[in-house]
Design a protein around this motif. Structure first.
Motif, short mmCIF file in Angstrom:
data_model
loop_
_atom_site.label_atom_id
_atom_site.label_comp_id
_atom_site.label_asym_id
_atom_site.label_seq_id
_atom_site.Cartn_x
_atom_site.Cartn_y
_atom_site.Cartn_z
N PRO A 207 0.83 -1.21 0.00
CA PRO A 207 0.00 0.00 0.00
C PRO A 207 0.87 1.26 0.00
O PRO A 207 2.00 1.24 0.48
N ALA A 260 -9.81 -13.32 7.05
CA ALA A 260 -10.31 -12.11 6.37
C ALA A 260 -11.82 -12.20 6.24
O ALA A 260 -12.36 -13.24 5.88
N ASP A 262 -13.79 -9.35 4.78
CA ASP A 262 -14.34 -8.37 3.85
C ASP A 262 -15.08 -9.10 2.72
O ASP A 262 -14.47 -9.83 1.94
N ARG A 265 -13.81 -8.70 -1.05
CA ARG A 265 -12.40 -8.92 -1.35
C ARG A 265 -12.15 -9.68 -2.65
O ARG A 265 -11.04 -9.66 -3.18
N THR A 304 -13.06 -6.07 8.15
CA THR A 304 -12.64 -5.00 7.24
C THR A 304 -11.38 -5.33 6.45
O THR A 304 -10.78 -4.45 5.85
N SER A 305 -10.99 -6.60 6.42
CA SER A 305 -9.72 -6.95 5.77
C SER A 305 -9.90 -7.92 4.62
O SER A 305 -10.75 -8.81 4.65
N TYR A 308 -4.65 -10.01 2.47
CA TYR A 308 -3.40 -9.54 3.08
C TYR A 308 -3.71 -8.79 4.38
O TYR A 308 -3.55 -7.58 4.47
N GLN A 311 -1.21 -6.44 5.84
CA GLN A 311 -1.16 -5.08 5.29
C GLN A 311 -2.42 -4.28 5.63
O GLN A 311 -2.34 -3.12 6.00
N ASP A 312 -3.59 -4.92 5.49
CA ASP A 312 -4.85 -4.22 5.71
C ASP A 312 -5.09 -3.88 7.17
O ASP A 312 -5.54 -2.78 7.50
N GLN A 313 -4.81 -4.85 8.04
CA GLN A 313 -5.05 -4.67 9.47
C GLN A 313 -3.88 -5.24 10.29
O GLN A 313 -4.04 -6.22 11.03
#
Length: 330
Positions: A207, A260, A262, A265, A304-305, A308, A311-313
């Protein structure tokens, strides 16, 4: 006749342009690699079966939290920001598998057992205090099975971060199984790596933002070092998954499964709603089934992830690591 003549001229011009671009790209790649060779590694090296392997060790004392990277050319860089944020009151350890980034390829085959053996030797050569807490993301989560099987006495805990499930054919239709296991176009990527295009394609693997500035500066420069070994791991993926599926129990070793959550995704990867819903449902079932690896397990869903999570959380990973360290020490 005039049309034929002009067509030939246009095709010749295009051919010459392509040749010039390839020569330019090849020269650009050679110069870039020469510059990359001058970049100082951020960790240390140890000799493992006649080849050098690179690792980054932070903190002191036990236990040692050992990070295993996904099917990814970034190696230890995927954990770099997390390692820097974790307390130094225990040891954290990330590394580059053979052939990735600064680790030499060596001659061992890319099997799950050999990868586990190399990591164990590297940990001992690096003086990483036992016991170990293994943290594996995706493909790296699957690789933890081989380490636990071979060295159960050294493992105090396991954290799976949206881990791959080796027997995914149990939960996927033939169409979906083929889609998710098709892999990268190896021939094209090797070609792109030779002529300078790969480093442009993977320019921003991480990111954007200050937290990942270091990783984003290194990855384009060092990608050429990882490309062949990453594709080699892909070539062995099928056999590694088959062998990993047989390893079905960690006994009572504490296990945390971070998943994860999300629901969007897969939107860029799977366009058909029916297939996307199938994948979401199957992944949920696979993640829950991972809990059966240990008699002492729990799941942590991160709504919310994407895949990855590191990286996301990253804070979720850090909190889970700290919780496992406390559990091991108590």
């Amino acid at each position: 006749m005039k049309i034929m003549k002009w067509t030939k001229r246009i095709l010749m011009a295009l051919f010459l342009i392509i040749i010039v671009l390839l020569i330019t790209g090849f020269a650009f790649e050679k110069i870039s690699r020469a510059r990359a060779e001058k970049i100082k590694p951020d960790g240390e090296f140890a000799e493992v079966e006649n080849h050098k392997m690179h690792y980054l060790k932070e903190g002191t004392g036990g236990p040692t939290v050992v990070f295993e990277t996904a099917f990814d050319p970034a190696g230890h860089l995927q954990w770099y920001h997390i390692q820097k944020d974790l307390p130094k009151t225990y040891t954290t350890f990330s590394y580059d598998r053979s052939g990735i980034l600064w680790s030499e390829r060596g001659t061992n085959p890319k099997t799950g057992e050999k990868i586990a053996e190399e990591l164990h030797t590297l940990l001992e050569k690096a003086g990483a205090p036992k016991p170990y807490i293994l943290v594996g993301h995706s493909f790296g989560g699957m690789l933890t099975r081989f380490f636990v099987k071979k060295y159960p006495q050294d493992v105090a805990g396991v954290i799976l971060v949206d881990s791959q499930y080796p027997a995914d054919e149990k939960f996927l239709s033939l169409e979906m199984h083929k889609m998710v296991n098709q892999g990268l176009p190896g021939g094209f990527l090797k070609f792109a790596n030779t002529f300078g295009a790969a480093r442009l394609m993977f320019k921003n693997m991480f990111p954007l933002g200050e937290q990942y500035k270091y990783q984003n500066s290194l990855m384009p420069a060092l990608l050429y070092k990882s490309a062949d070994a990453t594709l080699e791991e892909q070539d062995h993926m099928k056999s590694i998954k088959k062998e990993a599926a047989v390893i079905s129990s960690f006994g009572s070793i504490p296990l945390y499964v971070i998943t994860a959550g999300d629901k969007t995704r897969y939107d860029t990867f799977i366009k058909e709603p029916k297939l996307k819903n199938e994948m979401l449902g199957a992944w949920d079932k696979m993640q829950k089934d991972l809990l059966n690896l240990s008699t002492d397990s729990k799941q942590i869903v991160v709504p919310t992830s994407g895949h990855y999570i590191n990286q996301d959380q990253p804070k979720v990973v850090e909190e889970t690591v700290n919780e496992m360290v406390k559990k091991v020490k108590d």
